[in-house]
Design an enzyme around this catalytic site. Structure first.
Site, PDB file in Angstrom:
ATOM      1  N   GLY A   1       0.835  -1.210   0.000  1.00 27.29           N
ATOM      2  CA  GLY A   1       0.000   0.000   0.000  1.00 27.29           C
ATOM      3  C   GLY A   1       0.864   1.253   0.000  1.00 27.29           C
TER       4      GLY A   1
ATOM      5  NE  ARG B   1      -0.903  -5.092  -0.803  1.00 27.18           N
ATOM      6  CZ  ARG B   1      -1.683  -4.042  -0.592  1.00 27.18           C
ATOM      7  NH1 ARG B   1      -2.627  -3.751  -1.449  1.00 27.18           N
ATOM      8  NH2 ARG B   1      -1.531  -3.286   0.463  1.00 27.18           N
TER       9      ARG B   1
ATOM     10  CG  ASP C   1       3.365  -7.025   7.443  1.00 31.74           C
ATOM     11  OD1 ASP C   1       2.857  -6.531   6.415  1.00 31.74           O
ATOM     12  OD2 ASP C   1       2.705  -7.574   8.337  1.00 31.74           O
TER      13      ASP C   1
ATOM     14  CB  THR D   1       2.720   0.642   6.032  1.00 33.58           C
ATOM     15  OG1 THR D   1       1.358   0.420   6.456  1.00 33.58           O
ATOM     16  CG2 THR D   1       3.639   0.312   7.195  1.00 33.58           C
TER      17      THR D   1
ATOM     18  CG  ASP E   1      -1.966  -0.293   8.180  1.00 35.24           C
ATOM     19  OD1 ASP E   1      -2.805   0.607   8.047  1.00 35.24           O
ATOM     20  OD2 ASP E   1      -2.018  -1.365   7.550  1.00 35.24           O
TER      21      ASP E   1
ATOM     22  CG  ASP F   1       1.323  -2.859  10.512  1.00 30.81           C
ATOM     23  OD1 ASP F   1       2.194  -2.252   9.864  1.00 30.81           O
ATOM     24  OD2 ASP F   1       0.549  -3.679   9.995  1.00 30.81           O
TER      25      ASP F   1
ATOM     26  NE  ARG G   1      -4.941  -6.123   4.935  1.00 29.57           N
ATOM     27  CZ  ARG G   1      -4.663  -5.944   3.661  1.00 29.57           C
ATOM     28  NH1 ARG G   1      -5.583  -6.209   2.767  1.00 29.57           N
ATOM     29  NH2 ARG G   1      -3.481  -5.522   3.278  1.00 29.57           N
TER      30      ARG G   1
HETATM   31  O1  F6P Z   1      -1.709   0.494   3.570  1.00 28.66           O
HETATM   32  C1  F6P Z   1      -2.190  -0.375   4.557  1.00 28.66           C
HETATM   33  C2  F6P Z   1      -3.625  -0.608   4.319  1.00 28.66           C
HETATM   34  O2  F6P Z   1      -4.128   0.658   4.185  1.00 28.66           O
HETATM   35  C3  F6P Z   1      -4.466  -1.379   5.317  1.00 28.66           C
HETATM   36  O3  F6P Z   1      -4.814  -0.683   6.467  1.00 28.66           O
HETATM   37  C4  F6P Z   1      -5.636  -1.776   4.471  1.00 28.66           C
HETATM   38  O4  F6P Z   1      -6.345  -2.831   4.966  1.00 28.66           O
HETATM   39  C5  F6P Z   1      -4.990  -2.093   3.176  1.00 28.66           C
HETATM   40  O5  F6P Z   1      -3.816  -1.306   3.112  1.00 28.66           O
HETATM   41  C6  F6P Z   1      -5.840  -1.906   1.970  1.00 28.66           C
HETATM   42  O6  F6P Z   1      -5.052  -1.810   0.844  1.00 28.66           O
HETATM   43  P1  F6P Z   1      -5.518  -2.091  -0.658  1.00 28.66           P
HETATM   44  O7  F6P Z   1      -6.867  -1.513  -0.785  1.00 28.66           O
HETATM   45  O8  F6P Z   1      -4.496  -1.407  -1.483  1.00 28.66           O
HETATM   46  O9  F6P Z   1      -5.503  -3.561  -0.806  1.00 28.66           O
END
Ligand code: F6P
Length: 323
Positions: A11, A72, A103, A126, A128, A130, A172
């Protein structure tokens, strides 16, 4: 080392561009050539590689997103995919890699290093926040500010109509965005995946009736909360407390965009330079982070598997201040 590849993966996060700029410019000072790879590991497999001069990273320090783009791609998780990427690395003459991401990015880099002799250094990017091994990740501060600005606006209308709002924020697997944004915006409650009992506490609060002192309430819900997303929780509350006027707002990807804050730009610049230093010194398999204001290095293994813990004292503060 003279030729280093650079990519952003997973992300996107505000501040990634500031970090790319820092890597390219610091490397230039040391006589290291940086090769930018488009669309993360997907672009590595497809050979989308081009040299980045210091001028190519002009006027991006203030921009959200990542000019290298991100993606991804499951193919990189397979040996065949990694082999294709390795062949591209070889033909471009790249001797080491700097990767910016979360991660999943570091887990991919770790796997790759177990098959092929290419050193990887990671930078935490990120929203997050995390990751173990750094107090803050690139993008977290900007995302927090975006969320707080949105909740402030929601509070205006919530107060005007005496409503209970459930605001769902990203995360998430982690509740760190929910925790700090909730605290900063004066939320009455916060629901996060790290705390299994928070839904019972919410019911207790609703039963005891915030209504005696307040007519409107904001509850911040992390998308990964185990009791379900904001819509599900709101349905449950509507059933049990029909007298409350309950609404839901899901903030979604607005949290991932926007101009990075000064904090994120500074963090991104320090981590970018830290990563170039690390790869120049021959370090590998590590993520560069900032802890207690100092640059530190942690093995990918720890950074990707040991999540950052939630600060219990901040949770307590939310309870105290929500009275
Ligand atoms: O960047 C992290 C994050 O924002 C998470 O909190 C979220 O669940 C996820 O990415 C969603 O990413 P995408 O919509 O790009 O799969």
């Amino acid at each position: 080392m003279e030729n280093v590849g650079l990519l952003t993966s997973g992300g996107d996060a505000p501040g990634m561009n500031a970090c790319l700029r820092a890597v390219v410019r610091a490397a230039y000072q040391y006589g290291i050539r940086i090769y930018g790879i488009k669309r993360g590991f997907a672009g590595l497999i497809d050979g989308e590689i081009g040299e980045l001069s210091p001028e190519k990273v002009s006027n991006i320090v203030h921009k959200g997103g990542t000019f290298l783009k991100s993606a991804r791609r499951d193919e990189f998780r397979t040996y065949e995919g990694m082999k294709k990427a390795y062949d591209q690395i070889q033909s471009a003459g790249i001797e080491g890699m700097i990767v910016i991401g979360g991660d999943g990015t570091f887990a991919g880099a770790k796997d790759f290093q177990s098959y092929f002799d290419i050193p990887f250094v990671g930078i935490p990017g990120t929203i997050d926040n995390d990751l173990y091994g750094t107090d803050f990740t690139i993008g977290y501060d900007t995302a927090l500010n975006t969320v707080v600005e949105a909740i402030d606006k929601i509070r205006d209308t919530a107060t005007s109509h005496d409503r209970l709002f459930f605001v769902e924020v990203m995360g998430r697997d982690a509740g760190l965005i929910a925790l700090r944004s909730g605290l900063a915006s004066g939320a009455e409650a916060i629901l996060i995946p790290e705390s299994a009992s928070d839904i019972d506490k919410l019911h207790q609060q609703l039963k005891e009736g915030w209504g005696r002192t307040k007519q409107s309430h904001i509850v911040v819900v992390a998308e990964g909360d185990e009791s379900g997303g904001a819509f599900q929780i709101a349905d449950d509350v509507r059933e049990n407390y029909p007298h409350l006027d309950t609404k839901v707002t899901v903030l979604g990807h607005v949290q991932r965009g926007g101009r990075p804050t000064a904090m994120d730009r500074v963090l991104a610049s320090r981590l970018g330079v830290g990563a170039v230093n690390a790869i120049g010194e021959g370090q590998q398999g590590i993520m560069v982070g900032v802890q207690k204001r100092e640059i530190v290095y942690s093995p990918f293994e720890k950074a990707s598997k040991h999540h950052q813990t939630v600060e219990g004292n901040l949770m307590k503060l939310v309870d105290i201040l929500a009275q």
